[in-house]
Design a protein around this motif. Structure first.
Motif, mmCIF file in Angstrom:
data_model
loop_
_atom_site.group_PDB
_atom_site.id
_atom_site.type_symbol
_atom_site.label_atom_id
_atom_site.label_comp_id
_atom_site.label_asym_id
_atom_site.label_seq_id
_atom_site.Cartn_x
_atom_site.Cartn_y
_atom_site.Cartn_z
ATOM 1 N N LEU A 153 13.568 16.108 -13.714
ATOM 2 C CA LEU A 153 12.475 17.170 -14.191
ATOM 3 C C LEU A 153 11.306 17.027 -13.382
ATOM 4 C CD1 LEU A 153 12.750 17.789 -18.059
ATOM 5 C CD2 LEU A 153 13.565 19.341 -16.047
ATOM 6 N N HIS A 154 10.593 18.196 -12.973
ATOM 7 C CA HIS A 154 9.155 18.045 -12.463
ATOM 8 C C HIS A 154 8.368 19.125 -13.094
ATOM 9 C CE1 HIS A 154 10.875 15.961 -8.949
ATOM 10 N NE2 HIS A 154 12.059 16.725 -9.050
ATOM 11 N N TRP A 155 6.988 19.005 -12.724
ATOM 12 C CA TRP A 155 6.276 19.715 -13.322
ATOM 13 C C TRP A 155 6.460 21.262 -13.272
ATOM 14 C CZ3 TRP A 155 3.237 23.143 -10.771
ATOM 15 C CH2 TRP A 155 3.174 23.028 -9.235
ATOM 16 N N TRP A 156 6.987 21.521 -12.221
ATOM 17 C CA TRP A 156 6.838 22.845 -11.794
ATOM 18 C C TRP A 156 8.235 23.647 -12.487
ATOM 19 C CZ3 TRP A 156 11.758 24.210 -9.486
ATOM 20 C CH2 TRP A 156 12.472 23.355 -8.876
ATOM 21 N N TRP A 167 9.286 27.735 -17.006
ATOM 22 C CA TRP A 167 9.415 27.998 -18.531
ATOM 23 C C TRP A 167 8.334 28.439 -19.214
ATOM 24 C CZ3 TRP A 167 6.960 26.499 -22.829
ATOM 25 C CH2 TRP A 167 7.608 26.793 -23.961
ATOM 26 N N GLY A 168 7.121 28.031 -18.953
ATOM 27 C CA GLY A 168 5.970 28.848 -19.356
ATOM 28 C C GLY A 168 5.716 30.187 -19.025
ATOM 29 N N LEU A 169 6.034 30.526 -17.534
ATOM 30 C CA LEU A 169 5.859 31.782 -17.306
ATOM 31 C C LEU A 169 6.810 32.911 -17.757
ATOM 32 C CD1 LEU A 169 5.053 30.982 -13.179
ATOM 33 C CD2 LEU A 169 3.310 32.012 -15.057
ATOM 34 N N VAL A 170 7.948 32.475 -17.702
ATOM 35 C CA VAL A 170 9.019 33.516 -18.516
ATOM 36 C C VAL A 170 8.806 33.759 -19.803
ATOM 37 C CG1 VAL A 170 11.495 33.631 -19.053
ATOM 38 C CG2 VAL A 170 10.832 32.512 -16.861
ATOM 39 N N THR A 171 8.368 32.482 -20.503
ATOM 40 C CA THR A 171 7.895 32.632 -21.856
ATOM 41 C C THR A 171 6.813 33.624 -22.290
ATOM 42 O OG1 THR A 171 9.002 30.472 -22.481
ATOM 43 C CG2 THR A 171 7.845 31.450 -24.236
ATOM 44 N N ALA A 172 5.480 33.282 -21.237
ATOM 45 C CA ALA A 172 4.533 34.130 -21.673
ATOM 46 C C ALA A 172 4.671 35.459 -21.225
ATOM 47 C CB ALA A 172 3.444 33.522 -20.799
ATOM 48 N N PHE A 173 5.581 35.848 -20.373
ATOM 49 C CA PHE A 173 5.789 37.344 -19.744
ATOM 50 C C PHE A 173 6.744 37.850 -21.074
ATOM 51 C CE2 PHE A 173 8.522 40.480 -18.065
ATOM 52 C CZ PHE A 173 7.634 41.314 -17.717
ATOM 53 N N SER A 174 7.357 37.355 -21.507
ATOM 54 C CA SER A 174 7.951 37.768 -22.599
ATOM 55 C C SER A 174 7.308 38.111 -24.238
ATOM 56 C CB SER A 174 9.305 36.982 -23.350
ATOM 57 O OG SER A 174 10.114 37.430 -24.389
#
Length: 353
Positions: free
Chosen positions: A92-95, A100-107
């Protein structure tokens, strides 16, 4: 039993199974990345089971939005889970977390602001196109990585898990795009909840039938020492095949060939792929074909790095001569086997002379 009661029973069963599955993975294999991602995927799927509705309307209760957002972000976890499940070198890397954060936030934003603002179809369509995109990435990863897995029972279960999850998620995403913003009734949600409960039960049953250490090894796989002969094999025919395989590796250095696959190697030995896969796994102790190849490549690289006559040869040249396609994978594989980088290994050998 009413349709609403049946739907609640299906949802509750799915959530309960998923929570138990996540707890089991964390309890038994908490140090294995694939198992941790599997547990996260199970918990995200539980959020989906609790919140999903076919044909969602533009008005979503505020308390419901976080569950929907987690359910949507779970598709990123699913993609990462498939990568870890089939690629022993995946890290796993930070990106990954940023995606995940971007997809969750958009939803989440879609639930509370975009859809209520009269753009329900746009919001639902975009979210489900994202879902389909990550499902496609997961399927491509599975197709690319599956042949290298040498543990037969694990191969079948892994593919079943990915295919079942991808098929369910893909069909639901397409359905949501077509019925976005409309209410299709309780019957469709009951059917969906029932299908999800059955898929979760089937995945749990399939995982129970495979030894846990086959599916999620307790420790990362280490490359066994190269064995050029087996002193006592139960099967004479198998021993002859192992000797022939080792001649290909030692004399012809077939591991140097570009895009060498287990199918190509089986063809050279004139045996079926499944038999070669079993020989490398059961006789030589490897669980992954790429590790088998890389072990031979690294042994050649170690000899070259320790050779004073090749002290001026660049590390990347040695790596590519041994069969690696680029420097990054070579460095990672070399350090996993030796504990040091190729440059450090060369310096240690030079200083020891």
């Amino acid at each position: 039993m009413t349709s609403a009661a049946l739907e609640l029973a299906f949802r509750s069963a799915a959530v309960a199974l998923l929570v138990v599955l996540a707890a089991s993975l964390l309890s038994d294999f908490r140090n294995v990345l694939a198992a941790r991602l599997g547990a996260a995927f199970a918990l995200g799927s539980a959020a989906h089971a609790a919140s999903y509705s076919v044909g969602v309307s533009s008005l979503v209760p505020a308390w419901h939005a976080p569950l929907i957002a987690l359910s949507t972000g779970n598709i990123v976890v699913f993609w990462l889970f498939t990568r870890a499940l089939f690629d022993d070198d995946f890290r796993l890397h930070w990106w990954h977390g940023s995606i995940w954060g971007l997809v969750t936030a958009f939803s989440f934003v879609g639930c509370l602001w975009i859809a209520p603002g009269g753009n329900a179809r746009f919001s639902v369509t975009m979210v489900n196109l994202i879902v389909l995109g990550f499902i496609a990435l997961a399927v491509v990863q599975t197709i690319a990585s599956w042949p290298a897995d040498l543990v037969e029972r694990r191969r079948r279960v892994r593919v079943f898990i990915v295919c079942a999850a991808a098929l369910y998620g893909g069909l639901n995403a397409v359905l949501q795009i077509f019925v976005a913003g409309s209410d299709v009734g309780d019957f469709a949600n009951t059917i969906n909840a029932g299908v999800l409960a059955c898929i979760v039960a089937a995945i749990a049953y399939a995982m129970l039938r495979v030894d846990g250490t086959d599916l999620f090894p307790a420790t990362a796989e280490t490359a066994p020492a190269i064995v050029f002969s087996q002193p006592a094999a139960d099967d004479t025919a198998d021993q002859k095949l192992i000797d022939a395989l080792m001649r290909l590796m030692a004399d012809e250095r077939i591991y140097r060939h570009e895009n060498i696959t287990i199918g190509v190697l089986a063809g050279r030995l004139k045996i079926p792929e499944y038999r070669l896969r079993r020989l490398i796994n059961q006789r030589l102790g490897y669980r992954n074909f790429n590790v088998f190849l890389n072990n031979h490549r690294i042994e050649e690289a170690k000899a070259a790095l320790a050779d004073p006559a090749q002290a001026a040869v660049p590390v990347i040249t040695i790596a590519m001569d041994a069969g690696f396609q680029s420097l990054g994978p070579f460095n990672r594989a070399f350090k996993a086997v030796t504990g040091v980088t190729p440059t450090e290994y060369r310096r240690l050998k030079v200083n020891a002379i």
